[in-house]
Design a protein around this motif. Structure first.
Motif, PDB file in Angstrom:
ATOM      1  N   LYS A   1       1.163   4.365  -3.841  1.00 32.27           N
ATOM      2  CA  LYS A   1       1.838   3.490  -5.144  1.00 32.27           C
ATOM      3  C   LYS A   1       2.892   2.832  -4.269  1.00 32.27           C
ATOM      4  CE  LYS A   1       4.760   4.690  -8.144  1.00 32.27           C
ATOM      5  NZ  LYS A   1       5.215   5.466  -9.190  1.00 32.27           N
ATOM      6  N   ALA A   2       2.606   1.570  -4.537  1.00 34.58           N
ATOM      7  CA  ALA A   2       3.685   0.441  -3.696  1.00 34.58           C
ATOM      8  C   ALA A   2       4.536  -0.243  -4.684  1.00 34.58           C
ATOM      9  CB  ALA A   2       3.099  -0.468  -3.032  1.00 34.58           C
ATOM     10  N   SER A   3       5.929  -0.290  -4.499  1.00 30.86           N
ATOM     11  CA  SER A   3       6.766  -0.816  -5.648  1.00 30.86           C
ATOM     12  C   SER A   3       7.402  -2.045  -4.806  1.00 30.86           C
ATOM     13  CB  SER A   3       7.930  -0.044  -5.880  1.00 30.86           C
ATOM     14  OG  SER A   3       7.357   1.401  -6.223  1.00 30.86           O
ATOM     15  N   PHE A   4       7.226  -3.245  -5.238  1.00 34.37           N
ATOM     16  CA  PHE A   4       7.830  -4.246  -4.652  1.00 34.37           C
ATOM     17  C   PHE A   4       9.178  -4.900  -5.022  1.00 34.37           C
ATOM     18  CE2 PHE A   4       3.326  -4.730  -5.189  1.00 34.37           C
ATOM     19  CZ  PHE A   4       3.063  -4.720  -3.560  1.00 34.37           C
ATOM     20  N   GLY A   5      10.216  -4.804  -4.075  1.00 37.32           N
ATOM     21  CA  GLY A   5      11.626  -5.083  -4.310  1.00 37.32           C
ATOM     22  C   GLY A   5      11.921  -6.477  -4.378  1.00 37.32           C
ATOM     23  N   PRO A   6      13.307  -6.987  -4.670  1.00 37.25           N
ATOM     24  CA  PRO A   6      13.521  -8.377  -4.809  1.00 37.25           C
ATOM     25  C   PRO A   6      13.450  -9.330  -3.521  1.00 37.25           C
ATOM     26  CG  PRO A   6      15.337  -6.961  -4.766  1.00 37.25           C
ATOM     27  CD  PRO A   6      14.109  -6.020  -4.665  1.00 37.25           C
ATOM     28  N   LEU A   7      12.917  -8.659  -2.380  1.00 34.84           N
ATOM     29  CA  LEU A   7      12.958  -9.507  -1.218  1.00 34.84           C
ATOM     30  C   LEU A   7      11.544  -9.618  -0.801  1.00 34.84           C
ATOM     31  CD1 LEU A   7      15.995  -8.834   1.010  1.00 34.84           C
ATOM     32  CD2 LEU A   7      15.522 -10.914  -0.438  1.00 34.84           C
ATOM     33  N   SER A   8      10.596  -8.957  -1.660  1.00 37.25           N
ATOM     34  CA  SER A   8       9.037  -9.045  -1.285  1.00 37.25           C
ATOM     35  C   SER A   8       8.609 -10.577  -1.268  1.00 37.25           C
ATOM     36  CB  SER A   8       8.305  -7.952  -2.332  1.00 37.25           C
ATOM     37  OG  SER A   8       7.038  -8.122  -2.225  1.00 37.25           O
ATOM     38  N   GLY A   9       7.910 -10.763  -0.284  1.00 38.38           N
ATOM     39  CA  GLY A   9       7.272 -12.131  -0.237  1.00 38.38           C
ATOM     40  C   GLY A   9       5.895 -12.199  -0.989  1.00 38.38           C
ATOM     41  N   GLY A  10       5.690 -11.531  -1.813  1.00 37.15           N
ATOM     42  CA  GLY A  10       4.313 -11.561  -2.504  1.00 37.15           C
ATOM     43  C   GLY A  10       3.810 -10.189  -2.538  1.00 37.15           C
TER      44      GLY A  10
ATOM     45  N   SER B   1       1.934  -7.788  -2.052  1.00 34.36           N
ATOM     46  CA  SER B   1       0.535  -7.392  -1.592  1.00 34.36           C
ATOM     47  C   SER B   1       0.866  -6.253  -0.485  1.00 34.36           C
ATOM     48  CB  SER B   1      -0.053  -8.486  -0.752  1.00 34.36           C
ATOM     49  OG  SER B   1       0.685  -8.909   0.294  1.00 34.36           O
ATOM     50  N   ALA B   2      -0.206  -5.446  -0.217  1.00 38.21           N
ATOM     51  CA  ALA B   2       0.058  -4.551   0.862  1.00 38.21           C
ATOM     52  C   ALA B   2      -1.206  -4.201   1.460  1.00 38.21           C
ATOM     53  CB  ALA B   2       0.848  -3.217   0.225  1.00 38.21           C
ATOM     54  N   SER B   3      -1.187  -3.740   2.630  1.00 36.52           N
ATOM     55  CA  SER B   3      -2.386  -3.246   3.193  1.00 36.52           C
ATOM     56  C   SER B   3      -2.231  -2.103   4.009  1.00 36.52           C
ATOM     57  CB  SER B   3      -3.411  -4.407   4.032  1.00 36.52           C
ATOM     58  OG  SER B   3      -2.422  -5.287   4.551  1.00 36.52           O
ATOM     59  N   THR B   4      -3.138  -1.224   4.213  1.00 35.88           N
ATOM     60  CA  THR B   4      -2.954  -0.237   4.758  1.00 35.88           C
ATOM     61  C   THR B   4      -4.497   0.552   5.401  1.00 35.88           C
ATOM     62  OG1 THR B   4      -1.781   2.241   5.121  1.00 35.88           O
ATOM     63  CG2 THR B   4      -2.766   1.516   2.904  1.00 35.88           C
TER      64      THR B   4
END
Lengths: 109, 142
Positions: B91-100, B102-105
Protein backbone atom coordinates in the motif's frame (compact mmCIF):
# COMPACT_ATOMS: atom_id res chain seq x y z
CA UNK A 1 24.12 -9.48 12.21
CA UNK A 2 22.73 -8.76 8.81
CA UNK A 3 24.76 -6.62 6.48
CA UNK A 4 22.13 -4.29 5.09
CA UNK A 5 23.28 -1.65 2.63
CA UNK A 6 20.57 0.61 1.29
CA UNK A 7 21.22 2.36 -2.00
CA UNK A 8 19.38 5.31 -3.51
CA UNK A 9 19.64 7.14 -6.77
CA UNK A 10 18.56 10.76 -7.01
CA UNK A 11 19.38 13.05 -9.95
CA UNK A 12 22.42 15.29 -9.36
CA UNK A 13 20.39 18.44 -9.94
CA UNK A 14 16.66 18.86 -10.28
CA UNK A 15 14.37 21.67 -11.39
CA UNK A 16 12.21 23.36 -8.75
CA UNK A 17 8.67 22.04 -8.74
CA UNK A 18 9.35 19.52 -11.48
CA UNK A 19 8.84 15.82 -10.85
CA UNK A 20 11.91 13.58 -10.88
CA UNK A 21 12.43 9.87 -10.44
CA UNK A 22 13.96 8.39 -7.31
CA UNK A 23 15.17 4.80 -7.26
CA UNK A 24 15.93 2.84 -4.12
CA UNK A 25 17.31 -0.62 -3.49
CA UNK A 26 18.07 -2.39 -0.24
CA UNK A 27 19.54 -5.84 0.13
CA UNK A 28 17.25 -7.94 2.29
CA UNK A 29 16.14 -11.60 1.98
CA UNK A 30 12.43 -10.72 2.61
CA UNK A 31 11.66 -14.16 4.10
CA UNK A 32 7.96 -14.54 3.30
CA UNK A 33 7.00 -16.81 6.19
CA UNK A 34 5.41 -19.30 3.79
CA UNK A 35 8.55 -21.23 2.91
CA UNK A 36 9.51 -24.49 4.62
CA UNK A 37 12.92 -25.77 5.67
CA UNK A 38 13.53 -28.76 3.40
CA UNK A 39 15.39 -30.73 6.12
CA UNK A 40 13.16 -30.17 9.16
CA UNK A 41 9.86 -29.44 7.39
CA UNK A 42 9.35 -26.48 9.70
CA UNK A 43 8.07 -23.16 8.44
CA UNK A 44 10.76 -20.52 8.22
CA UNK A 45 9.56 -17.51 10.23
CA UNK A 46 8.69 -14.34 8.36
CA UNK A 47 11.25 -11.59 8.30
CA UNK A 48 10.64 -8.75 5.90
CA UNK A 49 10.93 -5.02 5.59
CA UNK A 50 7.39 -3.95 6.40
CA UNK A 51 7.57 -0.21 5.86
CA UNK A 52 9.39 2.20 3.59
CA UNK A 53 9.17 5.95 3.59
CA UNK A 54 10.85 8.90 1.95
CA UNK A 55 10.83 12.41 3.39
CA UNK A 56 12.32 15.69 2.30
CA UNK A 57 13.09 18.31 4.95
CA UNK A 58 10.33 17.04 7.22
CA UNK A 59 7.69 16.64 4.51
CA UNK A 60 6.58 13.27 3.31
CA UNK A 61 7.11 12.15 -0.27
CA UNK A 62 5.87 8.55 -0.13
CA UNK A 63 5.15 5.94 2.51
CA UNK A 64 4.64 2.30 1.69
CA UNK A 65 3.38 -0.63 3.71
CA UNK A 66 5.07 -3.73 2.36
CA UNK A 67 3.84 -7.30 2.62
CA UNK A 68 5.66 -10.61 2.09
CA UNK A 69 4.73 -10.47 -1.60
CA UNK A 70 7.55 -7.98 -2.18
CA UNK A 71 10.56 -9.67 -3.78
CA UNK A 72 13.89 -10.11 -2.06
CA UNK A 73 16.12 -7.04 -2.20
CA UNK A 74 13.18 -4.63 -2.46
CA UNK A 75 13.47 -2.16 -5.29
CA UNK A 76 11.20 0.86 -5.14
CA UNK A 77 10.90 3.63 -7.67
CA UNK A 78 8.72 6.70 -7.36
CA UNK A 79 8.37 10.38 -8.28
CA UNK A 80 9.18 13.36 -6.12
CA UNK A 81 9.22 17.10 -6.55
CA UNK A 82 10.89 19.76 -4.43
CA UNK A 83 11.09 23.55 -4.44
CA UNK A 84 14.44 24.03 -2.73
CA UNK A 85 17.72 22.22 -2.15
CA UNK A 86 17.87 19.97 0.88
CA UNK A 87 18.25 16.44 2.16
CA UNK A 88 16.10 13.50 1.29
CA UNK A 89 15.78 10.87 4.01
CA UNK A 90 14.89 7.26 3.26
CA UNK A 91 13.74 4.90 5.99
CA UNK A 92 13.22 1.13 5.89
CA UNK A 93 11.71 -0.72 8.86
CA UNK A 94 12.53 -4.36 9.46
CA UNK A 95 10.28 -6.95 11.19
CA UNK A 96 13.07 -7.47 13.75
CA UNK A 97 12.79 -3.83 14.84
CA UNK A 98 15.82 -2.56 12.97
CA UNK A 99 15.52 0.70 11.10
CA UNK A 100 17.78 1.39 8.13
CA UNK A 101 18.18 4.94 6.92
CA UNK A 102 19.94 6.63 4.08
CA UNK A 103 20.13 10.28 3.12
CA UNK A 104 20.76 11.92 -0.21
CA UNK A 105 21.31 15.57 -1.03
CA UNK A 106 18.98 17.16 -3.56
CA UNK A 107 20.19 20.26 -5.36
CA UNK A 108 17.82 22.56 -7.15
CA UNK A 109 19.46 24.24 -10.09
CA UNK B 1 7.21 -53.82 -3.37
CA UNK B 2 3.98 -55.57 -4.19
CA UNK B 3 1.26 -53.26 -5.44
CA UNK B 4 -2.30 -54.55 -5.16
CA UNK B 5 -5.12 -52.99 -7.06
CA UNK B 6 -6.37 -51.44 -3.82
CA UNK B 7 -3.02 -49.76 -3.19
CA UNK B 8 -3.00 -48.29 -6.65
CA UNK B 9 -6.50 -46.91 -6.16
CA UNK B 10 -5.47 -45.36 -2.83
CA UNK B 11 -2.40 -43.78 -4.40
CA UNK B 12 -4.49 -42.39 -7.21
CA UNK B 13 -7.00 -40.89 -4.80
CA UNK B 14 -4.17 -39.36 -2.77
CA UNK B 15 -2.62 -37.91 -5.89
CA UNK B 16 -5.91 -36.45 -7.00
CA UNK B 17 -6.39 -34.85 -3.57
CA UNK B 18 -2.89 -33.35 -3.74
CA UNK B 19 -3.48 -31.99 -7.21
CA UNK B 20 -6.59 -30.23 -5.96
CA UNK B 21 -4.81 -28.50 -3.07
CA UNK B 22 -3.56 -25.38 -4.83
CA UNK B 23 -7.06 -24.41 -5.89
CA UNK B 24 -7.14 -20.83 -7.07
CA UNK B 25 -8.99 -18.55 -4.69
CA UNK B 26 -11.13 -20.85 -2.59
CA UNK B 27 -14.14 -19.42 -0.77
CA UNK B 28 -12.08 -18.51 2.30
CA UNK B 29 -9.48 -16.71 0.20
CA UNK B 30 -12.17 -14.77 -1.62
CA UNK B 31 -13.48 -13.64 1.77
CA UNK B 32 -9.97 -12.50 2.73
CA UNK B 33 -9.60 -10.54 -0.51
CA UNK B 34 -13.02 -8.95 -0.10
CA UNK B 35 -12.13 -8.05 3.48
CA UNK B 36 -8.87 -6.43 2.36
CA UNK B 37 -10.67 -4.41 -0.33
CA UNK B 38 -13.52 -3.55 2.04
CA UNK B 39 -11.04 -2.32 4.65
CA UNK B 40 -9.42 -0.04 2.09
CA UNK B 41 -12.51 1.31 0.31
CA UNK B 42 -14.91 1.25 3.26
CA UNK B 43 -17.49 -0.40 1.04
CA UNK B 44 -17.40 2.17 -1.77
CA UNK B 45 -17.68 0.78 -5.26
CA UNK B 46 -14.54 1.60 -7.26
CA UNK B 47 -14.67 3.03 -10.77
CA UNK B 48 -13.00 0.97 -13.46
CA UNK B 49 -10.90 3.76 -15.00
CA UNK B 50 -8.22 6.09 -13.69
CA UNK B 51 -5.64 3.58 -12.57
CA UNK B 52 -2.83 2.30 -14.71
CA UNK B 53 -1.35 -1.02 -13.66
CA UNK B 54 1.66 -2.14 -15.64
CA UNK B 55 2.89 -5.71 -15.35
CA UNK B 56 4.21 -8.27 -17.82
CA UNK B 57 1.66 -10.49 -19.52
CA UNK B 58 3.81 -13.53 -18.86
CA UNK B 59 6.18 -13.71 -15.92
CA UNK B 60 8.61 -16.57 -16.23
CA UNK B 61 9.73 -16.27 -12.65
CA UNK B 62 7.11 -15.50 -10.02
CA UNK B 63 9.83 -14.46 -7.59
CA UNK B 64 10.39 -11.07 -9.15
CA UNK B 65 7.66 -9.60 -11.27
CA UNK B 66 8.10 -5.91 -12.05
CA UNK B 67 4.92 -3.92 -11.52
CA UNK B 68 4.09 -0.26 -11.77
CA UNK B 69 0.97 1.50 -10.56
CA UNK B 70 -0.02 4.98 -11.55
CA UNK B 71 -3.18 6.92 -10.75
CA UNK B 72 -3.42 10.64 -11.30
CA UNK B 73 -4.69 12.39 -8.22
CA UNK B 74 -4.53 9.34 -5.98
CA UNK B 75 -3.57 9.67 -2.33
CA UNK B 76 -3.20 5.93 -1.73
CA UNK B 77 -2.84 2.87 -3.92
CA UNK B 78 -3.34 -0.69 -2.74
CA UNK B 79 -2.10 -3.64 -4.79
CA UNK B 80 -3.62 -7.07 -4.31
CA UNK B 81 -2.57 -10.45 -5.70
CA UNK B 82 -5.69 -12.58 -5.13
CA UNK B 83 -4.02 -15.98 -5.47
CA UNK B 84 -1.09 -15.31 -3.18
CA UNK B 85 -1.12 -16.90 0.29
CA UNK B 86 -1.44 -13.34 1.60
CA UNK B 87 -3.32 -11.22 -0.94
CA UNK B 88 -1.98 -7.80 0.06
CA UNK B 89 1.15 -6.82 -1.87
CA UNK B 90 1.75 -3.23 -0.83
CA UNK B 91 0.00 0.00 0.00
CA UNK B 92 1.58 3.25 -1.09
CA UNK B 93 0.56 6.60 0.39
CA UNK B 94 1.63 9.74 -1.42
CA UNK B 95 2.73 12.76 0.57
CA UNK B 96 2.73 16.47 -0.31
CA UNK B 97 6.08 16.25 -2.11
CA UNK B 98 5.13 13.32 -4.31
CA UNK B 99 5.83 14.13 -7.93
CA UNK B 100 3.00 12.03 -9.31
CA UNK B 101 1.02 9.19 -7.81
CA UNK B 102 3.07 6.34 -9.15
CA UNK B 103 5.28 3.65 -7.70
CA UNK B 104 7.07 0.67 -9.10
CA UNK B 105 8.61 -2.32 -7.41
CA UNK B 106 9.17 -6.04 -7.86
CA UNK B 107 6.75 -8.52 -6.40
CA UNK B 108 6.22 -12.23 -5.85
CA UNK B 109 3.32 -14.05 -7.45
CA UNK B 110 2.35 -17.58 -6.43
CA UNK B 111 0.67 -18.35 -9.74
CA UNK B 112 -1.28 -17.01 -12.69
CA UNK B 113 -3.78 -14.45 -11.44
CA UNK B 114 -5.54 -11.14 -11.90
CA UNK B 115 -3.35 -8.56 -10.22
CA UNK B 116 -5.54 -5.79 -8.81
CA UNK B 117 -4.76 -2.18 -7.96
CA UNK B 118 -7.19 0.09 -6.12
CA UNK B 119 -6.54 3.80 -5.82
CA UNK B 120 -8.08 6.20 -3.35
CA UNK B 121 -8.56 9.56 -5.04
CA UNK B 122 -8.31 13.00 -3.46
CA UNK B 123 -12.09 13.44 -3.67
CA UNK B 124 -12.63 10.22 -1.70
CA UNK B 125 -13.69 8.07 -4.64
CA UNK B 126 -11.98 4.85 -5.62
CA UNK B 127 -10.73 3.45 -8.87
CA UNK B 128 -9.64 -0.06 -9.71
CA UNK B 129 -7.58 -1.76 -12.40
CA UNK B 130 -6.94 -5.43 -13.06
CA UNK B 131 -4.32 -7.16 -15.08
CA UNK B 132 -3.81 -10.85 -15.70
CA UNK B 133 -0.27 -12.08 -15.22
CA UNK B 134 0.64 -15.59 -16.31
CA UNK B 135 3.26 -17.07 -14.04
CA UNK B 136 5.39 -19.97 -15.18
CA UNK B 137 7.18 -20.66 -11.87
CA UNK B 138 5.48 -19.52 -8.67
CA UNK B 139 7.42 -17.50 -6.15
CA UNK B 140 6.09 -17.88 -2.63
CA UNK B 141 8.38 -20.20 -0.71
CA UNK B 142 8.05 -23.96 -1.12
Amino acid sequence: MKDIRPRVKVPATVKAGEAFTVKTLINHPMVSGFGKDKKTGKTIPREIINHFSCDFEGQNVIAMELDPAISANPYIQFQAKVDKSGTMTFTWKDDDGSVYTKTAPVKVG
Amino acid sequence: MNLTRRDVMALGAGGAALAMLPLPASAADQAAIDAAIQKFTGGAKPKTSGVKLTAPEIAENGNTVPVEVEADGATEILVIAPNNPLPEVFKASFGPLSGGSSASTRIRLAGTQDLTAIAKMKDGSFAMAKRTVKVTIGGCGG
